[in-house]
Enzyme design. Sequence first.
Site, mmCIF file in Angstrom:
data_model
loop_
_atom_site.group_PDB
_atom_site.id
_atom_site.type_symbol
_atom_site.label_atom_id
_atom_site.label_comp_id
_atom_site.label_asym_id
_atom_site.label_seq_id
_atom_site.Cartn_x
_atom_site.Cartn_y
_atom_site.Cartn_z
ATOM 1 C CD GLU A 1 -1.655 -2.036 -0.941
ATOM 2 O OE1 GLU A 1 -1.432 -3.264 -0.827
ATOM 3 O OE2 GLU A 1 -2.802 -1.577 -1.037
ATOM 4 C CG HIS B 1 -1.787 -7.924 1.288
ATOM 5 N ND1 HIS B 1 -0.585 -7.277 1.164
ATOM 6 C CD2 HIS B 1 -2.709 -7.116 0.696
ATOM 7 C CE1 HIS B 1 -0.763 -6.129 0.522
ATOM 8 N NE2 HIS B 1 -2.051 -6.012 0.233
ATOM 9 C CD GLU B 2 -6.325 -7.659 -0.224
ATOM 10 O OE1 GLU B 2 -6.931 -6.644 0.188
ATOM 11 O OE2 GLU B 2 -5.460 -7.597 -1.110
ATOM 12 C CG ASP C 1 3.241 -6.441 0.529
ATOM 13 O OD1 ASP C 1 2.199 -7.024 0.185
ATOM 14 O OD2 ASP C 1 3.852 -5.662 -0.218
ATOM 15 C CG HIS D 1 -5.197 -3.796 2.949
ATOM 16 N ND1 HIS D 1 -4.322 -2.735 3.073
ATOM 17 C CD2 HIS D 1 -4.786 -4.476 1.842
ATOM 18 C CE1 HIS D 1 -3.444 -2.751 2.104
ATOM 19 N NE2 HIS D 1 -3.691 -3.802 1.331
#
Length: 193
Positions: A89, A30-31, A93, A34
């Site tokens: 976000e 997930h990070e 996800d 980003h």
Amino acid sequence: MTAAFLGAPRFDGDAAPELNYATFGSVFAHEFVHVAETHEFGADGSVQELWSAADIKAEEAAGQCVVAQANAWEPLPGVKMKGERQYGENVADYGGLRLAFEALEKRLGTDALYRVDASGTSPAQRFFYKYAQYRCTAQTDEDLRKTVESDSHAPTVFRVNAPLSNLPGFARAFSCQPGAKMARPPEQQCRVW
């Protein structure tokens, strides 16, 4: 991510790999999404645009599916999600879950991933159970409204069900039939990462 991420409940060195991939792996991925979505830092850390205009346009086009799925979800009667605001976000996800699951499949092999063992479940099923369990949250209707109105993260139920319903591996693991709520048809599945 700090070293604390390598502790419970995200990581347990004695746990089966599918459990750690579902928690630590999906959070790490997930990070990572980003960072990739930022696309403005070179290998040496300097600020530079890494994507072409065509790359940016393609990502925006693929991302409209994620926005549309969020906008279509109504967590409470009359309460609508804000897909544009929660896009970053939500795409993290969706991508984080997919990347973690694909990494687990690469580690275990496809046959082993879906093979039911003496526990009555397969590693794929345990991965998805653990992912959902890790995200488990109780919310009052008031708190749910606040999340939708002001949080860049979607409500937890969306953060679990939306990515899972877009992942063919989930449908395969649970033998979901075509038309099942948690098994979107291929043409309706979102994939940005």
